[in-house]
Write a protein that holds these residues in place. Structure first.
Motif, PDB file in Angstrom:
ATOM      1  N   PRO A  65     -47.132  -8.873 -14.486  1.00  0.00           N
ATOM      2  CA  PRO A  65     -45.809  -8.688 -15.087  1.00  0.00           C
ATOM      3  C   PRO A  65     -45.050 -10.016 -15.149  1.00  0.00           C
ATOM      4  N   MET A  66     -44.233 -10.160 -16.196  1.00  0.00           N
ATOM      5  CA  MET A  66     -43.466 -11.396 -16.353  1.00  0.00           C
ATOM      6  C   MET A  66     -42.431 -11.541 -15.256  1.00  0.00           C
ATOM      7  N   ARG A  67     -41.962 -10.407 -14.748  1.00  0.00           N
ATOM      8  CA  ARG A  67     -41.009 -10.451 -13.635  1.00  0.00           C
ATOM      9  C   ARG A  67     -41.111  -9.140 -12.871  1.00  0.00           C
ATOM     10  N   GLY A  68     -40.928  -9.236 -11.590  1.00  0.00           N
ATOM     11  CA  GLY A  68     -41.007  -8.050 -10.768  1.00  0.00           C
ATOM     12  C   GLY A  68     -39.661  -7.403 -10.522  1.00  0.00           C
ATOM     13  N   ASP A  69     -38.600  -8.192 -10.565  1.00  0.00           N
ATOM     14  CA  ASP A  69     -37.261  -7.698 -10.274  1.00  0.00           C
ATOM     15  C   ASP A  69     -36.428  -7.770 -11.538  1.00  0.00           C
ATOM     16  N   SER A  70     -36.079  -6.613 -12.078  1.00  0.00           N
ATOM     17  CA  SER A  70     -35.351  -6.592 -13.351  1.00  0.00           C
ATOM     18  C   SER A  70     -33.943  -7.176 -13.229  1.00  0.00           C
ATOM     19  N   ALA A  71     -33.457  -7.394 -12.012  1.00  0.00           N
ATOM     20  CA  ALA A  71     -32.126  -7.968 -11.844  1.00  0.00           C
ATOM     21  C   ALA A  71     -32.129  -9.474 -12.099  1.00  0.00           C
ATOM     22  N   ASN A  72     -33.297 -10.098 -12.026  1.00  0.00           N
ATOM     23  CA  ASN A  72     -33.379 -11.541 -12.241  1.00  0.00           C
ATOM     24  C   ASN A  72     -33.628 -11.862 -13.701  1.00  0.00           C
ATOM     25  N   GLU A  73     -33.073 -12.980 -14.147  1.00  0.00           N
ATOM     26  CA  GLU A  73     -33.290 -13.419 -15.523  1.00  0.00           C
ATOM     27  C   GLU A  73     -34.690 -14.013 -15.649  1.00  0.00           C
ATOM     28  N   LEU A  74     -35.268 -13.871 -16.843  1.00  0.00           N
ATOM     29  CA  LEU A  74     -36.602 -14.430 -17.081  1.00  0.00           C
ATOM     30  C   LEU A  74     -36.579 -15.945 -16.974  1.00  0.00           C
ATOM     31  N   PRO A  75     -37.579 -16.538 -16.331  1.00  0.00           N
ATOM     32  CA  PRO A  75     -37.691 -18.003 -16.355  1.00  0.00           C
ATOM     33  C   PRO A  75     -37.894 -18.466 -17.802  1.00  0.00           C
ATOM     34  N   ALA A  76     -37.496 -19.693 -18.093  1.00  0.00           N
ATOM     35  CA  ALA A  76     -37.536 -20.223 -19.458  1.00  0.00           C
ATOM     36  C   ALA A  76     -38.931 -20.133 -20.067  1.00  0.00           C
ATOM     37  N   HIS A  77     -39.983 -20.464 -19.304  1.00  0.00           N
ATOM     38  CA  HIS A  77     -41.330 -20.437 -19.886  1.00  0.00           C
ATOM     39  C   HIS A  77     -41.776 -19.020 -20.227  1.00  0.00           C
ATOM     40  N   HIS A  78     -41.338 -18.021 -19.448  1.00  0.00           N
ATOM     41  CA  HIS A  78     -41.649 -16.626 -19.773  1.00  0.00           C
ATOM     42  C   HIS A  78     -40.859 -16.178 -20.998  1.00  0.00           C
ATOM     43  N   ARG A  79     -39.591 -16.546 -21.041  1.00  0.00           N
ATOM     44  CA  ARG A  79     -38.750 -16.189 -22.182  1.00  0.00           C
ATOM     45  C   ARG A  79     -39.327 -16.791 -23.460  1.00  0.00           C
ATOM     46  N   ASN A  80     -39.759 -18.059 -23.407  1.00  0.00           N
ATOM     47  CA  ASN A  80     -40.332 -18.712 -24.579  1.00  0.00           C
ATOM     48  C   ASN A  80     -41.629 -18.031 -25.013  1.00  0.00           C
TER      49      ASN A  80
END
Length: 113
Positions: free
Chosen positions: A27-42
């Protein structure tokens, strides 16, 4: 880009279950409260841009949304209209259950009331 591939669809005690090819990765992120890191967002934006560039075909327009009884685009030329009609059909099928979960303030002047 790997995409899900459905091998089989079954209904079990009123619930539709799909058997799909397992996709590699995490998964790109495990905690939905955190914003996606830039490389994942890109990476996500790259995938979405790629999908947006795929021209729609007649076969794609005949696809149904899981749980609906007709093709999403049937009778519509604009995605906004097709999506609005899908919501109206969903409310017709599940309006009471949805209304029980949506606060009254949000239901006023909507398709739930």
């Amino acid at each position: 880009m790997a995409t899900p591939e459905i091998f089989q669809v079954q209904e079990h005690e009123g619930v539709v279950v799909t058997y799909e090819r397992e996709l590699p990765g995490v998964p790109m992120r495990g905690d939905s409260a955190n914003e996606l890191p830039a490389h994942h967002r890109n990476a996500l934006l790259t995938v979405l841009r790629g999908l947006a560039s795929v021209p729609g075909t007649d076969a794609m327009r005949r696809l149904t949304i899981q749980g609906d009884d007709r093709p999403l685009w049937q009778g519509h030329d604009r995605f906004q209209d097709a999506l609005a009609a899908l919501v109206v059909r969903a409310v017709a099928r599940h309006g009471a259950a949805l209304a029980a979960r949506v606060p009254w303030q949000l239901r006023r002047n909507t398709v739930f009331s």
